[in-house]
Structures are given as structure tokens and as C-alpha cells.
Write an enzyme that holds these catalytic residues in place. Structure first.
Site, PDB file in Angstrom:
ATOM      1  N   GLY A  45       1.038  -1.703   0.126  1.00  0.00           N
ATOM      2  CA  GLY A  45      -0.095   0.025  -0.484  1.00  0.00           C
ATOM      3  C   GLY A  45       0.711   1.867   0.149  1.00  0.00           C
ATOM      4  O   GLY A  45       1.853   1.352   0.498  1.00  0.00           O
ATOM      5  N   GLN A  50       3.511   9.888   0.555  1.00  0.00           N
ATOM      6  CA  GLN A  50       4.345   9.262   1.148  1.00  0.00           C
ATOM      7  C   GLN A  50       5.263   9.173  -0.588  1.00  0.00           C
ATOM      8  O   GLN A  50       6.652   8.738  -0.424  1.00  0.00           O
ATOM      9  CB  GLN A  50       4.151   7.809   0.809  1.00  0.00           C
ATOM     10  N   CYS A  92       5.909   0.131   7.542  1.00  0.00           N
ATOM     11  CA  CYS A  92       5.691   1.339   6.239  1.00  0.00           C
ATOM     12  C   CYS A  92       6.983   1.636   5.570  1.00  0.00           C
ATOM     13  O   CYS A  92       7.838   1.853   6.138  1.00  0.00           O
ATOM     14  CB  CYS A  92       5.062   2.624   7.331  1.00  0.00           C
ATOM     15  N   LEU A  93       6.375   1.381   4.057  1.00  0.00           N
ATOM     16  CA  LEU A  93       7.427   2.060   3.546  1.00  0.00           C
ATOM     17  C   LEU A  93       8.682   3.384   3.985  1.00  0.00           C
ATOM     18  O   LEU A  93       9.132   3.478   3.704  1.00  0.00           O
ATOM     19  CB  LEU A  93       7.351   2.153   1.620  1.00  0.00           C
ATOM     20  N   HIS A 134      -4.978   1.446   7.844  1.00  0.00           N
ATOM     21  CA  HIS A 134      -2.985   2.536   7.421  1.00  0.00           C
ATOM     22  C   HIS A 134      -2.559   3.771   6.435  1.00  0.00           C
ATOM     23  O   HIS A 134      -2.302   5.184   6.383  1.00  0.00           O
ATOM     24  CB  HIS A 134      -1.912   1.426   7.251  1.00  0.00           C
ATOM     25  N   GLU A 135      -3.200   3.280   5.068  1.00  0.00           N
ATOM     26  CA  GLU A 135      -2.953   3.895   4.197  1.00  0.00           C
ATOM     27  C   GLU A 135      -4.156   5.627   4.047  1.00  0.00           C
ATOM     28  O   GLU A 135      -3.287   6.868   4.089  1.00  0.00           O
ATOM     29  CB  GLU A 135      -2.839   3.758   2.619  1.00  0.00           C
ATOM     30  N   HIS A 138      -2.405   7.929   6.134  1.00  0.00           N
ATOM     31  CA  HIS A 138      -1.110   8.779   6.304  1.00  0.00           C
ATOM     32  C   HIS A 138      -1.777   9.959   5.396  1.00  0.00           C
ATOM     33  O   HIS A 138      -1.285  11.015   4.778  1.00  0.00           O
ATOM     34  CB  HIS A 138      -0.377   8.050   4.450  1.00  0.00           C
TER      35      HIS A 138
HETATM   36 NI    NI Z   1       2.843   3.860   5.193  1.00  0.00          NI
END
Ligand code: NI
Length: 169
Positions: A45, A50, A92-93, A134-135, A138
Site C-alpha cells: 500500500g 509518501q 511502512c515504506l 493505514h493508508e 497517511h
Molecule cells: Ni505507510
């Protein structure tokens, strides 16, 4: 445009993202870029902040970076219902080198628009429900490390400071 993954700490990750007003070529290209960056970095995701874009757009594919069978692009997604509780390990990236357990709802109902401009509404559970929460977090400037205990957060921030210092020395 060459976009790159933005990592914590960075202002764009803590800000409220703006709603997408119209799904034009810019947004379509951004979605393409995001899917590409998500797969390249082996994520399931990604949210627009991001990649440094404060817009309410997310890409999700829980089939994973190898299969790439379930790409979902959601414009202006919002959670309209939540149910139950689940705790699972998240990473998380944008949060380098850390994974931990986070409490979330176990089922969600999401409203969004797809890339063709069509309104969509659906229910999700398990991994997809976690990923959506989660997304969408963000887009509100919230990272999973904002949802853990203060002690754990301190531990991570310390570790990161040390790591960044070593990297720059
Ligand atoms: Ni994330």
C-alpha cells in the site's frame, strides 16, 4: 516527473492531504507512479504523501509485489464504518527499519472514487481492512508510529536519530 519515496521525518507525512478535485492526467500519472514505487519497494500500500504529494490518493495491492493481481486505486477514500478490533504487525515504506503491533478496527466500510471517476463503496476485513486504515491515516498525516505507546515511539525515534547520525558522519 521522477517521484521518490519520502521517509519519516518529513513534513508532508504529518500534514492533512488535500482532496483530489478532478481526475485528470496529472492524477492518473501520479497513481501510475505510486503503483510503480509501491511494487518496486515491495509494499502492499502507498499513499500520495509518501511520494511527496499532499493529495488524497492511495494505491493498494494485497496480492503483493510479485502477483500484482489486485491493484486498487482509491481517490478521496474515507472510512464510513468501523467494526471490531484487530492487532497486527505493521510496517511502512516511509518508516525505515521498524515494525510493530498496532490496534485497529477489524472490519471497515470505505467510500471512494475510482480512477474513472466512478463512486465506489465496499466492505473489507483482515489484511485489506488494516491496509486501508493505514493508508487512509497517511492522508490525515498519521503514521502507524503515532498509534503506538509513547515508550515504543521514543525507542524508535532514538534508534532513528542514531541511525541518521551514523549515516551522515
Ligand atoms: Ni505507510
Amino acid at each position: 516527473m521522477v517521484r521518490q519515496l519520502v521517509t519519516y521525518p518529513n513534513d508532508v507525512l504529518c500534514e492533512n492531504a488535500r482532496p483530489v478535485q478532478s481526475i485528470d492526467d496529472y492524477i492518473k500519472e501520479l497513481a501510475d507512479d505510486m503503483a510503480h514505487i509501491m511494487y518496486e519497494n515491495r509494499g502492499i500500500g502507498l499513499a500520495a504523501p509518501q511520494v511527496g504529494e499532499g493529495l488524497r490518493l492511495v494505491t493498494i495491492d494485497i496480492s503483493g509485489p510479485e502477483k500484482r493481481e489486485e491493484l486498487m486505486v482509491l481517490v478521496n477514500p474515507e472510512i464510513v464504518e468501523k467494526e471490531g478490533e484487530a492487532e497486527s504487525e505493521e510496517g511502512c515504506l516511509s518508516v525505515v527499519g521498524y515494525k510493530t503491533y498496532v490496534k485497529r478496527a477489524d472490519k471497515v466500510r470505505v467510500k471512494a472514487t475510482d480512477l474513472e471517476g466512478k463512486p465506489v463503496e465496499f466492505e473489507a476485513d483482515d489484511l485489506l481492512a488494516i491496509c486501508l486504515q493505514h493508508e487512509i491515516d497517511h492522508l490525515d498525516g498519521i503514521l502507524f508510529i503515532d498509534r503506538i505507546s509513547r515508550l515504543k515511539r521514543k525507542f524508535y525515534d532514538k534508534k532513528l536519530t542514531k541511525w541518521l547520525k551514523n549515516k551522515n558522519d
